[in-house]
Write an enzyme that holds these catalytic residues in place. Structure first.
Site, PDB file in Angstrom:
ATOM      1  N   ASP A  44       0.893  -1.014   0.085  1.00 11.49           N
ATOM      2  CA  ASP A  44      -0.015   0.080   0.103  1.00 11.49           C
ATOM      3  C   ASP A  44       0.796   1.344   0.147  1.00 11.49           C
ATOM      4  O   ASP A  44       0.350   2.510   0.502  1.00 11.49           O
ATOM      5  CB  ASP A  44      -1.054  -0.313   1.006  1.00 11.49           C
ATOM      6  CG  ASP A  44      -0.329   0.010   2.593  1.00 11.49           C
ATOM      7  OD1 ASP A  44       0.947  -0.113   2.456  1.00 11.49           O
ATOM      8  OD2 ASP A  44      -0.928   0.014   3.454  1.00 11.49           O
ATOM      9  N   HIS A 250      23.659   4.228 -19.335  1.00 14.57           N
ATOM     10  CA  HIS A 250      22.451   4.473 -18.509  1.00 14.57           C
ATOM     11  C   HIS A 250      22.885   3.526 -17.077  1.00 14.57           C
ATOM     12  O   HIS A 250      21.901   3.217 -16.489  1.00 14.57           O
ATOM     13  CB  HIS A 250      21.419   3.952 -18.885  1.00 14.57           C
ATOM     14  CG  HIS A 250      20.918   4.936 -19.984  1.00 14.57           C
ATOM     15  ND1 HIS A 250      19.852   4.781 -20.947  1.00 14.57           N
ATOM     16  CD2 HIS A 250      21.037   6.230 -20.127  1.00 14.57           C
ATOM     17  CE1 HIS A 250      19.536   5.997 -21.672  1.00 14.57           C
ATOM     18  NE2 HIS A 250      20.493   6.630 -21.160  1.00 14.57           N
ATOM     19  N   ASP A 267      26.565  11.707 -12.872  1.00 17.29           N
ATOM     20  CA  ASP A 267      25.656  12.431 -13.889  1.00 17.29           C
ATOM     21  C   ASP A 267      24.376  12.554 -12.663  1.00 17.29           C
ATOM     22  O   ASP A 267      23.848  11.380 -12.483  1.00 17.29           O
ATOM     23  CB  ASP A 267      25.008  11.553 -14.998  1.00 17.29           C
ATOM     24  CG  ASP A 267      24.233  12.489 -15.716  1.00 17.29           C
ATOM     25  OD1 ASP A 267      23.594  13.338 -15.293  1.00 17.29           O
ATOM     26  OD2 ASP A 267      23.877  12.004 -16.959  1.00 17.29           O
ATOM     27  N   ASP A 278      20.798  19.018 -14.520  1.00 13.58           N
ATOM     28  CA  ASP A 278      21.259  17.800 -15.199  1.00 13.58           C
ATOM     29  C   ASP A 278      22.752  17.996 -15.354  1.00 13.58           C
ATOM     30  O   ASP A 278      23.241  18.521 -16.298  1.00 13.58           O
ATOM     31  CB  ASP A 278      20.712  17.647 -16.448  1.00 13.58           C
ATOM     32  CG  ASP A 278      20.975  16.232 -16.960  1.00 13.58           C
ATOM     33  OD1 ASP A 278      21.777  15.462 -16.467  1.00 13.58           O
ATOM     34  OD2 ASP A 278      20.552  15.950 -18.411  1.00 13.58           O
ATOM     35  N   HIS A 361      26.392   9.208 -28.308  1.00 12.73           N
ATOM     36  CA  HIS A 361      25.163   9.848 -27.930  1.00 12.73           C
ATOM     37  C   HIS A 361      25.167  11.464 -28.405  1.00 12.73           C
ATOM     38  O   HIS A 361      25.987  11.738 -28.818  1.00 12.73           O
ATOM     39  CB  HIS A 361      24.894   9.807 -26.675  1.00 12.73           C
ATOM     40  CG  HIS A 361      25.847  10.311 -25.527  1.00 12.73           C
ATOM     41  ND1 HIS A 361      26.055  11.705 -25.280  1.00 12.73           N
ATOM     42  CD2 HIS A 361      26.847  10.023 -24.660  1.00 12.73           C
ATOM     43  CE1 HIS A 361      26.981  11.915 -24.856  1.00 12.73           C
ATOM     44  NE2 HIS A 361      27.559  10.926 -24.298  1.00 12.73           N
ATOM     45  N   HIS A 365      20.323  18.116 -25.163  1.00 12.42           N
ATOM     46  CA  HIS A 365      18.768  18.123 -24.990  1.00 12.42           C
ATOM     47  C   HIS A 365      18.021  19.202 -24.384  1.00 12.42           C
ATOM     48  O   HIS A 365      18.713  19.874 -23.683  1.00 12.42           O
ATOM     49  CB  HIS A 365      18.175  16.576 -24.249  1.00 12.42           C
ATOM     50  CG  HIS A 365      18.843  16.522 -22.898  1.00 12.42           C
ATOM     51  ND1 HIS A 365      18.192  17.095 -21.912  1.00 12.42           N
ATOM     52  CD2 HIS A 365      19.824  15.796 -22.504  1.00 12.42           C
ATOM     53  CE1 HIS A 365      18.909  16.729 -20.855  1.00 12.42           C
ATOM     54  NE2 HIS A 365      19.854  15.921 -21.149  1.00 12.42           N
ATOM     55  N   HIS A 372      14.815  15.476 -19.876  1.00 13.38           N
ATOM     56  CA  HIS A 372      14.561  15.817 -21.279  1.00 13.38           C
ATOM     57  C   HIS A 372      13.420  16.472 -21.562  1.00 13.38           C
ATOM     58  O   HIS A 372      12.118  15.958 -21.825  1.00 13.38           O
ATOM     59  CB  HIS A 372      14.548  14.128 -21.763  1.00 13.38           C
ATOM     60  CG  HIS A 372      15.869  13.527 -21.661  1.00 13.38           C
ATOM     61  ND1 HIS A 372      16.144  12.173 -22.056  1.00 13.38           N
ATOM     62  CD2 HIS A 372      17.121  14.058 -21.201  1.00 13.38           C
ATOM     63  CE1 HIS A 372      17.255  11.737 -21.739  1.00 13.38           C
ATOM     64  NE2 HIS A 372      18.010  12.749 -21.166  1.00 13.38           N
ATOM     65  N   GLU A 399      26.519  18.050 -23.298  1.00 10.25           N
ATOM     66  CA  GLU A 399      27.146  16.960 -22.728  1.00 10.25           C
ATOM     67  C   GLU A 399      27.839  16.136 -23.613  1.00 10.25           C
ATOM     68  O   GLU A 399      27.582  14.842 -23.684  1.00 10.25           O
ATOM     69  CB  GLU A 399      26.236  16.117 -21.899  1.00 10.25           C
ATOM     70  CG  GLU A 399      24.930  15.997 -22.737  1.00 10.25           C
ATOM     71  CD  GLU A 399      23.826  15.033 -22.089  1.00 10.25           C
ATOM     72  OE1 GLU A 399      24.345  13.986 -21.465  1.00 10.25           O
ATOM     73  OE2 GLU A 399      22.717  15.685 -21.897  1.00 10.25           O
ATOM     74  N   TYR A 403      33.828   7.384 -24.510  1.00  7.41           N
ATOM     75  CA  TYR A 403      33.529   5.996 -23.590  1.00  7.41           C
ATOM     76  C   TYR A 403      34.486   4.924 -24.652  1.00  7.41           C
ATOM     77  O   TYR A 403      34.177   4.612 -25.747  1.00  7.41           O
ATOM     78  CB  TYR A 403      32.291   5.800 -23.677  1.00  7.41           C
ATOM     79  CG  TYR A 403      31.286   6.856 -23.417  1.00  7.41           C
ATOM     80  CD1 TYR A 403      31.218   7.125 -21.945  1.00  7.41           C
ATOM     81  CD2 TYR A 403      30.834   7.598 -24.271  1.00  7.41           C
ATOM     82  CE1 TYR A 403      30.333   8.154 -21.672  1.00  7.41           C
ATOM     83  CE2 TYR A 403      29.943   8.768 -23.864  1.00  7.41           C
ATOM     84  CZ  TYR A 403      29.861   9.176 -22.389  1.00  7.41           C
ATOM     85  OH  TYR A 403      29.001  10.109 -22.204  1.00  7.41           O
ATOM     86  N   ARG A 420      32.345  12.184 -19.355  1.00  7.56           N
ATOM     87  CA  ARG A 420      31.493  12.736 -19.757  1.00  7.56           C
ATOM     88  C   ARG A 420      31.195  14.052 -19.030  1.00  7.56           C
ATOM     89  O   ARG A 420      31.816  14.023 -17.658  1.00  7.56           O
ATOM     90  CB  ARG A 420      30.049  12.444 -19.746  1.00  7.56           C
ATOM     91  CG  ARG A 420      28.889  13.430 -20.369  1.00  7.56           C
ATOM     92  CD  ARG A 420      27.681  12.527 -20.582  1.00  7.56           C
ATOM     93  NE  ARG A 420      26.906  11.766 -19.735  1.00  7.56           N
ATOM     94  CZ  ARG A 420      26.877  10.553 -19.160  1.00  7.56           C
ATOM     95  NH1 ARG A 420      27.517   9.849 -19.976  1.00  7.56           N
ATOM     96  NH2 ARG A 420      26.111  10.260 -18.219  1.00  7.56           N
ATOM     97  N   GLU A 422      28.664  17.468 -18.545  1.00 10.95           N
ATOM     98  CA  GLU A 422      27.721  17.960 -18.780  1.00 10.95           C
ATOM     99  C   GLU A 422      27.127  19.405 -18.041  1.00 10.95           C
ATOM    100  O   GLU A 422      27.433  19.352 -16.692  1.00 10.95           O
ATOM    101  CB  GLU A 422      26.618  17.144 -18.653  1.00 10.95           C
ATOM    102  CG  GLU A 422      25.038  17.354 -19.027  1.00 10.95           C
ATOM    103  CD  GLU A 422      24.212  16.151 -18.491  1.00 10.95           C
ATOM    104  OE1 GLU A 422      24.318  15.240 -17.824  1.00 10.95           O
ATOM    105  OE2 GLU A 422      22.984  16.254 -19.287  1.00 10.95           O
TER     106      GLU A 422
HETATM  107  N1  GLY Z   1      20.957  12.602 -17.141  1.00 13.03           N
HETATM  108  C1  GLY Z   1      20.398  12.464 -18.269  1.00 13.03           C
HETATM  109  C2  GLY Z   1      21.051  12.910 -19.368  1.00 13.03           C
HETATM  110  O1  GLY Z   1      21.978  13.572 -19.197  1.00 13.03           O
HETATM  111  O2  GLY Z   1      20.333  12.943 -20.393  1.00 13.03           O
HETATM  112 MN    MN Z   2      21.551  15.133 -20.062  1.00 12.85          MN
HETATM  113 MN    MN Z   3      22.855  13.986 -17.288  1.00 13.60          MN
END
Ligand code: GLY
Ligand code: MN
Ligand code: MN
Length: 453
Positions: A44, A250, A267, A278, A361, A365, A372, A399, A403, A420, A422
C-alpha cells in the site's frame, strides 16, 4: 511555498500562460488537462507523488486528482479557467496532510471557478455543449480518453435539443510544447538555483571520494546536498559509475567499490520546485588524473567549449553537436583511438561514422520541468524538417563524452575510460549563459579541491 508547505509556481505566470493558450484556441472551444495519477509502488506504498509537468505549467497546483478546464474567449464572453480538485476532507487531512479544496484553490491559484473532482463528468457535459472544438492530450491517458469519449457521447445525445458537440479535437500538448520551450525570467531563475544546488552536490561528492568508497556512498552525498538545499527530488536516478562502469551510458546500480586509479563519472541533477538540473562531472577517485585520463578529459573539455561556441541565436540546434563531434573525432585521431592511416581527416572519420565507437550519444537535449524537456528539435513547418534555430530563452544541456571499451588494436592505456562533462545553459541574445558553472571542471580545479580531503 504556501502555509501548508506546498510549493506553488508564481500564480501570475500561470494565469498569463492560461490566457496565452486560450487566445490561441478556436473561439468558444474547450481544453482539458489532467494532472498525473498517484502510482502504487508495492503493497500500500505509493511512489512519491509528482504532478504532471504540463498541468503544473498552467496551474502551479501540485495536488493529485485535479483537472484543468479552459474555455477560450468568444466574442464578448471572456476566457474562463476552471479547476476540478479534491474536496476538503478532515479525516484524510489528518492522515495525509493539507488539501486546498475547490474554494481555497480557486482563490490561491487565480481560477475563475473551481469544483470538486467528483463533479467533473456532470460539468463537462455542460461545458462541451456547443463548443466548436476540444483540445486535450489524446492518447496520454487511457482513463482520460475513455472519460472524454463518454462526455462527447453525452453531449451528442442532446442533439435533438439543438445542442452540438465539438466537431474537432486538437492535440493540446503540441501547443504547450512550444510554450514550454521558451523559459521566462522566473523559470530561468529557478533553473539557475536548481543548477547551483546540483553543482554544490558535485563539489561535495568530489571532496568525499577516495579509493575504497562505494558508488552508493557518493550517491548519498549527492542526495544529501540536494535535500538540505530544499530540492524536492533528484531529477532522475543519479549515475555514479566508477572504472569501466562509466562506459555503460545508463548505469545506475551504483554498487561497486571505487578503486585506486579509477575515474568516477557522476551524472546527477536535482528537481527544485518542478524544474530540473542535469550535471555530469568525471573525476579521479584518488584525486589526480593519470596522463591518459587527462588526455581524454581535456579532449572532452575542448569538445564542450566548441559546442558552447556554436550556441548562438539563429544558428541550428544541431550545430553544437556537429562542433563537438568534429573536435572529438580530431582528438580520437590524435590519440590513436582512430587510425590516421585509414582516415585522413576528422571529416573522413565522421563520414564513415567511425567516431560512434567512442561517442555514441547526442550532445544535449532541452532541459526544463522534465530533464529531457519537451519541444521539437526540428522545424516541423518546413518540408525538410531541418534542425530548428536556437532562440533566446531556450534551455539545454551540453554534454560531450568519450567511452572507450577495449578493442583490438586500440591503445590499451585508454581502455575502460569513460568521461562525460555536462552543463546546463540558457540561450541568450548573443550566445549562452552556463547555469552549472559552479561545479568544478578544470583538471587543476578538481585536483586542488580534492587535495582538501
Ligand atoms: N541525465 C540524463 C541525461 O544526461 O540526459
Ligand atoms: Mn543530459
Ligand atoms: Mn545527465
Amino acid at each position: 511555498m504556501t502555509a501548508s508547505g506546498v510549493m506553488t509556481a508564481p500564480v501570475a505566470s500561470c494565469i498569463e500562460r492560461r490566457a496565452r493558450l486560450a487566445a490561441r484556441m478556436q473561439p468558444g472551444s474547450v481544453a482539458v488537462l489532467a494532472t498525473a495519477p498517484e502510482v502504487l509502488r508495492n503493497g500500500d506504498s505509493d511512489y512519491p507523488y509528482r504532478h504532471d509537468s504540463y498541468f503544473y505549467y498552467l496551474t502551479g497546483f501540485t495536488e493529485p486528482e485535479a483537472v484543468l478546464v479552459l474555455a477560450a474567449p468568444s466574442g464578448d464572453v471572456p476566457a474562463r479557467s476552471i479547476l476540478f480538485c479534491r474536496e476538503k476532507n478532515l479525516e484524510r487531512e489528518i492522515w495525509d496532510g493539507y488539501r486546498y479544496g475547490p474554494e481555497a484553490a480557486r482563490i490561491a491559484f487565480g481560477f475563475d471557478e473551481a469544483y470538486p473532482i467528483g463533479e467533473l463528468d456532470a460539468q463537462m457535459a455542460k461545458l462541451l455543449a456547443n463548443a466548436p472544438a476540444l483540445y486535450y492530450a489524446l492518447g496520454h491517458s487511457a482513463a482520460l480518453d475513455a472519460q472524454v469519449s463518454a462526455w462527447l457521447k453525452a453531449v451528442r445525445a442532446q442533439g435533438r435539443s439543438g445542442i452540438t458537440a465539438p466537431a474537432s479535437t486538437h492535440h493540446l500538448l503540441g501547443m504547450l510544447d512550444e510554450m514550454r520551450l521558451l523559459k521566462d525570467a522566473g523559470e530561468q531563475a529557478l533553473m539557475g538555483r536548481a543548477a547551483a544546488i546540483a553543482a554544490a552536490a558535485h563539489a561535495r561528492a568530489m571532496r568525499f571520494t577516495r579509493p575504497g568508497v562505494f558508488e552508493y556512498e557518493i550517491e548519498a552525498e549527492l542526495l544529501h546536498e540536494f535535500r538540505r538545499n530544499g530540492a524536492q527530488f533528484p531529477a532522475y536516478t543519479p549515475i555514479v559509475a566508477s572504472g569501466s562502469n562509466a562506459c555503460i551510458l545508463h548505469y545506475n546500480q551504483n554498487d561497486r567499490r571505487c578503486r585506486e586509479g579509477d575515474l568516477v563519472l557522476v551524472d546527477a541533477g536535482c528537481e527544485l520546485d518542478g524544474y530540473a538540473s542535469d550535471i555530469t562531472r568525471t573525476w579521479p577517485v584518488n584525486g589526480r588524473f593519470s596522463a591518459p585520463q587527462k588526455r581524454l578529459y581535456e579532449l572532452v573539455l575542448r569538445a564542450q567549449e566548441a559546442a558552447f561556441a556554436a550556441i548562438v541565436p539563429g544558428r541550428a540546434y544541431s550545430g553544437m553537436h556537429e562542433a563537438a563531434v568534429r573536435v572529438l573525432a580530431e582528438g580520437m585521431l590524435d590519440v590513436g583511438l582512430l587510425d590516421r592511416s585509414k582516415y585522413g581527416s576528422a571529416e573522413d572519420a565522421i563520414a564513415d561514422k567511425a567516431h560512434l565507437q567512442f561517442y555514441m550519444h547526442g550532445t544535449g537535449h532541452w532541459l526544463g520541468m522534465d530533464v529531457h524537456d519537451v519541444g521539437p528539435y526540428r522545424d516541423l513547418g518546413v518540408a525538410e524538417k531541418p534542425s530548428r534555430p536556437l532562440l533566446p530563452g531556450m534551455a539545454l544541456t551540453v554534454e560531450p563524452g568519450i567511452y572507450v571499451r577495449p578493442a583490438e588494436g586500440g591503445p590499451a592505456e585508454f581502455w575502460h575510460i569513460g568521461i562525460r562533462v555536462e552543463d546546463d545553459v540558457i540561450v541568450t541574445e548573443d550566445g549562452c549563459r552556463v547555469l552549472s558553472g559552479d561545479a568544478p571542471k578544470g583538471v587543476n580545479e578538481i585536483e586542488e579541491l580534492m587535495k582538501e580531503r
